[in-house]
Write a protein that holds these residues in place. Structure first.
Motif, mmCIF file in Angstrom:
data_model
loop_
_atom_site.group_PDB
_atom_site.id
_atom_site.type_symbol
_atom_site.label_atom_id
_atom_site.label_comp_id
_atom_site.label_asym_id
_atom_site.label_seq_id
_atom_site.Cartn_x
_atom_site.Cartn_y
_atom_site.Cartn_z
ATOM 1 N N ALA A 39 0.830 -1.204 0.000
ATOM 2 C CA ALA A 39 0.000 0.000 0.000
ATOM 3 C C ALA A 39 0.864 1.254 0.000
ATOM 4 C CB ALA A 39 -0.929 -0.007 1.210
ATOM 5 N N SER A 40 1.944 1.234 0.752
ATOM 6 C CA SER A 40 2.862 2.381 0.798
ATOM 7 C C SER A 40 3.529 2.608 -0.551
ATOM 8 C CB SER A 40 3.927 2.170 1.871
ATOM 9 O OG SER A 40 3.326 2.068 3.137
ATOM 10 N N THR A 41 3.930 1.522 -1.198
ATOM 11 C CA THR A 41 4.543 1.633 -2.526
ATOM 12 C C THR A 41 3.553 2.223 -3.520
ATOM 13 O OG1 THR A 41 5.970 -0.255 -2.063
ATOM 14 C CG2 THR A 41 5.647 0.329 -4.387
ATOM 15 N N ARG A 42 2.308 1.766 -3.450
ATOM 16 C CA ARG A 42 1.266 2.306 -4.329
ATOM 17 C C ARG A 42 1.081 3.804 -4.108
ATOM 18 N NH1 ARG A 42 -3.958 1.994 -2.458
ATOM 19 N NH2 ARG A 42 -4.581 3.953 -3.262
ATOM 20 N N CYS A 43 1.090 4.218 -2.856
ATOM 21 C CA CYS A 43 0.934 5.643 -2.534
ATOM 22 C C CYS A 43 2.089 6.471 -3.088
ATOM 23 C CB CYS A 43 0.826 5.846 -1.027
ATOM 24 S SG CYS A 43 -0.725 5.252 -0.338
ATOM 25 N N VAL A 44 3.298 5.954 -2.934
ATOM 26 C CA VAL A 44 4.469 6.678 -3.431
ATOM 27 C C VAL A 44 4.428 6.792 -4.950
ATOM 28 C CG1 VAL A 44 6.974 6.529 -3.707
ATOM 29 C CG2 VAL A 44 5.953 6.152 -1.471
ATOM 30 N N LEU A 45 4.111 5.695 -5.618
ATOM 31 C CA LEU A 45 4.109 5.690 -7.077
ATOM 32 C C LEU A 45 2.979 6.531 -7.669
ATOM 33 C CD1 LEU A 45 5.022 1.966 -7.814
ATOM 34 C CD2 LEU A 45 6.512 3.975 -7.918
ATOM 35 N N SER A 46 1.830 6.561 -6.991
ATOM 36 C CA SER A 46 0.692 7.321 -7.512
ATOM 37 C C SER A 46 0.655 8.755 -6.996
ATOM 38 C CB SER A 46 -0.620 6.616 -7.163
ATOM 39 O OG SER A 46 -0.841 6.650 -5.762
ATOM 40 N N GLY A 47 1.443 9.050 -5.977
ATOM 41 C CA GLY A 47 1.465 10.398 -5.412
ATOM 42 C C GLY A 47 0.242 10.729 -4.581
ATOM 43 N N THR A 48 -0.430 9.700 -4.073
ATOM 44 C CA THR A 48 -1.624 9.909 -3.247
ATOM 45 C C THR A 48 -1.342 9.472 -1.817
ATOM 46 O OG1 THR A 48 -2.482 7.709 -3.753
ATOM 47 C CG2 THR A 48 -3.169 9.514 -5.210
ATOM 48 N N VAL A 49 -2.251 9.817 -0.935
ATOM 49 C CA VAL A 49 -2.157 9.369 0.452
ATOM 50 C C VAL A 49 -3.357 8.474 0.750
ATOM 51 C CG1 VAL A 49 -0.874 11.380 1.250
ATOM 52 C CG2 VAL A 49 -3.342 11.428 1.312
ATOM 53 N N PRO A 50 -3.207 7.554 1.703
ATOM 54 C CA PRO A 50 -4.342 6.690 2.049
ATOM 55 C C PRO A 50 -5.498 7.524 2.615
ATOM 56 C CG PRO A 50 -2.319 5.910 3.089
ATOM 57 C CD PRO A 50 -2.023 7.229 2.477
ATOM 58 N N ASN A 51 -6.715 7.091 2.313
ATOM 59 C CA ASN A 51 -7.866 7.788 2.898
ATOM 60 C C ASN A 51 -8.058 7.333 4.344
ATOM 61 O OD1 ASN A 51 -9.397 5.364 2.943
ATOM 62 N ND2 ASN A 51 -10.125 5.718 0.865
ATOM 63 N N GLY A 52 -9.002 7.916 5.020
ATOM 64 C CA GLY A 52 -9.222 7.619 6.438
ATOM 65 C C GLY A 52 -9.546 6.167 6.711
ATOM 66 N N ARG A 53 -10.332 5.560 5.825
ATOM 67 C CA ARG A 53 -10.708 4.157 6.019
ATOM 68 C C ARG A 53 -9.480 3.246 5.885
ATOM 69 N NH1 ARG A 53 -15.423 1.074 2.576
ATOM 70 N NH2 ARG A 53 -15.395 -0.824 3.805
ATOM 71 N N GLN A 54 -8.646 3.496 4.877
ATOM 72 C CA GLN A 54 -7.429 2.688 4.696
ATOM 73 C C GLN A 54 -6.483 2.858 5.881
ATOM 74 O OE1 GLN A 54 -6.379 4.508 0.996
ATOM 75 N NE2 GLN A 54 -7.098 2.769 -0.232
ATOM 76 N N THR A 55 -6.343 4.086 6.340
ATOM 77 C CA THR A 55 -5.479 4.357 7.494
ATOM 78 C C THR A 55 -5.989 3.622 8.726
ATOM 79 O OG1 THR A 55 -4.920 6.514 6.590
ATOM 80 C CG2 THR A 55 -4.484 6.175 8.932
ATOM 81 N N PHE A 56 -7.307 3.631 8.923
ATOM 82 C CA PHE A 56 -7.903 2.934 10.061
ATOM 83 C C PHE A 56 -7.563 1.445 10.018
ATOM 84 C CE2 PHE A 56 -11.391 0.252 11.586
ATOM 85 C CZ PHE A 56 -11.396 0.599 12.929
ATOM 86 N N TRP A 57 -7.747 0.802 8.856
ATOM 87 C CA TRP A 57 -7.511 -0.635 8.764
ATOM 88 C C TRP A 57 -6.036 -0.989 8.882
ATOM 89 C CZ3 TRP A 57 -10.988 -3.722 10.187
ATOM 90 C CH2 TRP A 57 -12.332 -3.442 9.975
ATOM 91 N N MET A 58 -5.159 -0.155 8.345
ATOM 92 C CA MET A 58 -3.722 -0.418 8.491
ATOM 93 C C MET A 58 -3.291 -0.276 9.949
ATOM 94 S SD MET A 58 -1.839 1.039 5.087
ATOM 95 C CE MET A 58 -2.750 2.536 4.793
ATOM 96 N N THR A 59 -3.816 0.745 10.623
ATOM 97 C CA THR A 59 -3.499 0.938 12.035
ATOM 98 C C THR A 59 -4.041 -0.214 12.873
ATOM 99 O OG1 THR A 59 -3.542 3.328 11.722
ATOM 100 C CG2 THR A 59 -3.717 2.529 13.983
ATOM 101 N N THR A 60 -5.258 -0.630 12.574
ATOM 102 C CA THR A 60 -5.863 -1.751 13.292
ATOM 103 C C THR A 60 -5.037 -3.023 13.105
ATOM 104 O OG1 THR A 60 -8.069 -0.795 13.054
ATOM 105 C CG2 THR A 60 -7.949 -3.151 13.523
#
Length: 78
Positions: A39-60
């Motif tokens: 997911a981090s690699t995808r964010c770096v390559l696309s230049g986007t940041v995870p949304n709140g839902r993705q952040t919640f699930w990664m943190t969980t």
């Protein structure tokens, strides 16, 4: 010996059963690291940041991995 290194080693060699036998929490942490790394690699390559839902699930997932590792360690040393 906690078995986490053995678990990670087995998992990267696709020996899933042996990985879970060595350390279930180690296997869970390895899977979490792979998913978050992708997911981090995808964010770096696309230049986007995870949304709140993705952040919640990664943190969980990270917290569940941490709690399971602590629980497994406590069971092994008792």
């Amino acid at each position: 010996m906690c078995g986490m290194t053995t678990s990670w080693s087995n998992l990267v060699r696709l020996r899933i059963v042996e990985a879970c036998q060595a350390s279930f929490s180690g296997c869970l942490m390895a899977v979490t690291a792979i998913v978050i790394g992708a997911a981090s690699t995808r964010c770096v390559l696309s230049g986007t940041v995870p949304n709140g839902r993705q952040t919640f699930w990664m943190t969980t997932a990270l917290l569940v991995s941490l709690v399971s590792a602590i629980a497994e360690w406590l069971i092994r040393i008792s």
